[in-house]
Every structure is written in C-alpha cells, then in structure tokens.
Write an enzyme that holds these catalytic residues in place. Structure first.
Site, mmCIF file in Angstrom:
data_model
loop_
_atom_site.group_PDB
_atom_site.id
_atom_site.type_symbol
_atom_site.label_atom_id
_atom_site.label_comp_id
_atom_site.label_asym_id
_atom_site.label_seq_id
_atom_site.Cartn_x
_atom_site.Cartn_y
_atom_site.Cartn_z
ATOM 1 N N CYS A 7 0.834 -1.205 0.000
ATOM 2 C CA CYS A 7 0.000 0.000 0.000
ATOM 3 C C CYS A 7 0.872 1.260 0.000
ATOM 4 O O CYS A 7 1.503 1.563 -0.998
ATOM 5 C CB CYS A 7 -0.986 -0.031 1.165
ATOM 6 N N HIS A 37 -3.803 -5.521 1.182
ATOM 7 C CA HIS A 37 -3.480 -5.805 2.580
ATOM 8 C C HIS A 37 -3.915 -7.232 2.915
ATOM 9 O O HIS A 37 -4.814 -7.779 2.289
ATOM 10 C CB HIS A 37 -4.231 -4.858 3.516
#
Length: 487
Positions: free
Chosen positions: A335, A433
């Site tokens: 991310c 994630h």
C-alpha cells in the site's frame, strides 16, 4: 430486541480494554448470547474493511470476529486516523468526511454525537448484549465537554461502566483511586466496579492492594486478571507492540525486516510473518540501520506517505534499501510502501498535508498521484508469478501507474490486474493488505526466498487464541456478575 449494555473504560490507553471486550464477546457468545462490540470513537491507523463497504478500527473487527459477526461500520462510528502529531483524518460510519486538527476536532464532537447514537441504536436493536469500549481514559477531564468516547456516551445512553487498570505499568492503586478523585460525581456513579489487568506473580500478594483500591475509590473489585501472554498472537490496535522490535528467532533460516516509519498503518499485515517458526522477523526502530543480511525488506502501509518518505531518507534507510537491492535482495511494498518504491508521489490537493510532490525511492518505474475516492473493498486473486491464491483487502487513496505496472503482481478474481514488479523481479509493490494471513500466499513467499514453509494455519491460530482468551477471562472474572451489571 433491546440489548443490555456494559461499557469498559480504562485508566489510560493500552490497559487491555480491547482484548477484554474481545474475550468477553467470545465467552458470552459461547453462552448463547447475541453479542456485539461497539466503540464510539477510536484513534488508530490500523483499520479493517467492513462487509458494508466502509472501514473501522482493527480492534473492533477482531471483536466482531470474536462475537461471530461480520464487521460493520456501526461498531466504530467515529474513527480518527492520525496524519500528523496534531491532526487526523476523520472517518464517520465508515467514510472519510474530512481532516481536523486536535483543537478543531473538539468542535466537531457535538455533530458526531448523532452518528454515534444512531450506530449504537442500530446495533442494540439486533443484539442481546452490547459490549462498549471506551477510548483513552475518563480521567482526561480536560476533554469531558462534548465527550462522545467515555462518560459522555455512557451518560447519553445510561450505560453502566467497568473501569480497567493496568498493574503491569505500575501505580495501579493510584490509577484507579486517582480516576475516582477527578471524576464528576454523576460520572463516577455510573462505574459499577473495577478490574485490575495484566497481573504477574502470586495473586495473594495483591489481595491487600485490591482492598485498598476499594477503600480509596468506593468501587467494588470485580477481578484480578493475570497477564495473558498469547495476546501477542492477536492483531494490535494502534501501536507497534514492544516485542515486535525484538528478533523472533536469531537462528531461523530467513530474515525479514521492516522499518517502522512515523505514520505506519495496518502493520498487522506483518503479524503472520512474526508467527512463522522459520522466519526471524524484525521491525526496526528509529536510529537503527537496516541489517545487511536480510532476505526481504518490507515497506508497510502509511497514513502520510510523503512525510514517511522524508523520514525514511532522514534515517538513511533509503541507502540501506538500495544497497540491499544491489546485493540481490528483495523488497516488497504494501500500500503506502508500494507508493514509496516509485519515482514520485504527488499530492496536488493536499490530502495528506500541504500540496506538493516528493521523490520516491525509484526502485519501481511507477509514480503515484493521491486523490479520488478511497478504495475500500475485499479482494481475492492469484499471484502472477507463481499462481499462489490469496484473499485480502484494499484500503487506499490514489492511483499508481507507470511501465512496471505492465508486470503486475496480482490478477484479481474480478478481472483486474494489480501491483507492479521491477524488471529484475527483486522489487514488487501491491495495494493488497492481508496477504500474509493467507497461508497459501505466505508459504509461496517463503519458498521464493529459499525457505521452507511451516504448517502454521494463521486464521486457525487467531480462533484458538480468542477461545483461550475467553477461557482466561472466565477463569478470573465472574461472568454472571458482569452480566448482572449490564443494563
């Protein structure tokens, strides 16, 4: 159905409120009750995507799991995600509504109260018992006006309160007696008793201490809970646990390291690696160089990517990472860490601070522009290199593009490709994630690094730990008594 409610407040942050609520949720669920967790206001950069397409604090997602429920935005209607020492992104019922500095946020609270009460009513209408978690401490009386996190909420819904003190940090008698000393009398009247948490040693040695707290506070003792060591196996709420800075096993064949940047977010992505028996996993503190013998460096998520890039350079970690790649070492960005690996991070609208742009590490031929709607969704797919399946979630603002995106990391089940790999194959980045919680994906990474995967079933371990926590609390608390205090 109108649920009974019981609130757990603490003498401070990190006294164990979140885990106690999770353990009680599992214990009461086993007794056949429909239990739901609720935290009016949370401050954390560890967040989870909900089934209804929003985000809440990671601790409330764990509590929902303990209760056998899908996470809902109503379980944590106000989430503050710090972007600086004095300001936070404000998320209301799962959606970003703006940013506010600490002083500005105090003026927001009266407007947020309606959302908090609406979410509580929604949950209470479908449960037998709502276990409410406070934030920080009710002793922070400078914040009592317009409070929505502790006594302000408890008074608004007439909710009984149990106060938790942490003996592990010392001074627990003063923690609890001092809280009584500063509370408004009507607030103090809502507290039905106290729990002392994280006790180590012979409990008979603290019997007099429990009586002293009763004398000084006027509240009855509800239990002395021994330290629960397996808490380290559960996702942390909002700060990197101390043990994560210690090597998990010096003689293990693989070494994976992560630099801890000031605005680190969703670092629970890394917990499954710390649980692996064949990995020496280390999170590196400020002022510590990254070791030269790492097999993999992971750059985790960030709530303020440009500021964290500046911090990474100030630490000299950019030099360590580039030297690692020159030696043939691998780097993975998750991310915000993916954004750091590119050539440039642009924030034309000032989403994370002052508008502008920052040079990245340049290890991937991509660049990122922050802006647009926040991506919040569960995803599943396969790794493009080895075909290993995975499940996870996306939670980010911005778009990353460039030549290395033509060699994506993932092919998602919805047909999209995602992430990027360098031409050398040593550097990769993704917006997904939760990769390493997927046993297939984690074992594939370990194999790619030349290691041997274990038989660790990570999600099963979480379930066993929650069951163990519930048993631990049942052993040391009178659950029938606690339930009788609920209103």
């Amino acid at each position: 159905m109108i649920a009974r409610r019981l609130m757990f407040q603490g003498t401070g942050s990190d006294v164990g409120k979140s885990l106690i609520v999770a353990g009680l949720a599992r214990a009461y669920r086993k007794r056949g009750l429909a239990v739901t967790p609720f935290k009016p206001q949370n401050m954390s950069n560890n967040a989870a995507v909900t089934a209804d397409g929003g985000e809440i604090g990671r601790a409330q997602a764990l509590q929902a799991r303990a209760a056998g429920l899908a996470p809902s935005v109503h379980m944590n209607p106000v989430l503050l995600k710090p972007q600086s020492d004095v300001g936070s992104q404000v998320v209301v019922q799962g959606r970003v509504v703006g940013t506010a500095k600490a002083r500005e946020y105090q003026a927001w609270k009266p407007k947020l109260r309606a959302a908090v009460l609406e979410s509580f009513a929604t949950l209470a209408a479908a449960a037998d018992l709502v276990l409410v978690e406070g934030a920080g401490s009710p002793a922070e009386i400078n914040l009592r006006a317009n409070d929505i996190a502790n006594m302000g909420f408890a008074r608004a819904v007439d909710c009984p309160v149990v106060l938790i003190g942490d003996i592990d940090r010392g001074g627990v008698i003063a923690q609890i007696a001092g809280t009584k000393a500063v509370l408004d009398a009507d607030d103090a009247a809502l507290i039905r008793g106290f729990i002392v948490n994280k006790f180590r040693g012979d409990p008979t040695l603290f019997e007099a201490g429990m009586r002293d707290i009763e004398t000084y506070s006027g509240w009855p003792a509800l239990g002395l809970i021994p330290y629960f060591a397996d808490a380290a196996l559960l996702p942390a709420e909002d700060s990197v646990p101390h043990q994560r800075f210690m090597p998990s096993g010096k003689n293990r064949p693989l070494k994976i390291v992560t630099p801890v940047l000031p605005h680190i977010a969703n670092f629970d992505d890394l917990d499954p690696l710390a649980a692996e028996p064949n990995i020496n996993f280390m999170m590196m503190r400020h002022g510590t160089p990254l070791p030269g013998d790492a097999d993999l460096i992971i750059l985790p998520g960030s709530k303020a990517t440009r500021a964290d890039m500046d911090a990474l350079v100030a630490e000299g970690w950019d030099i360590d990472i580039k030297a690692h790649v020159r030696r043939g070492g691998k780097v993975l960005g998750l991310c915000g860490g993916f954004q750091l690996l590119g050539r440039r991070i642009a924030d034309p609208d000032g989403i994370e601070g002052a508008p502008g742009e920052t040079l990245g590490l340049g290890l991937l031929d991509v660049e990122t522009v922050l802006g647009g709607d926040k991506a919040l969704l569960a995803v599943a797919g396969h790794d493009t290199a080895d075909g290993a399946p995975f499940k996870g979630y996306e939670m980010h603002i911005g778009q990353t593009y460039g030549p290395d995106c033509m060699c994506p990391m993932h092919r998602l089940d919805d047909g999209r490709v995602e992430g990027a790999r360098s031409a050398s194959g040593l550097v990769a980045g993704t917006y997904v994630h939760g990769l390493f919680a997927d046993d297939h994906q984690r074992r594939a990474w370990i194999t790619s690094l030349g290691g041997n995967g274990s038989d660790l079933a990570y999600e099963d371990q979480i379930e066993r730990t929650l069951d163990g926590l519930a048993t631990h609390l049942e052993t040391h608390l009178d659950l029938d008594l606690l339930l009788s205090l609920a209103k």
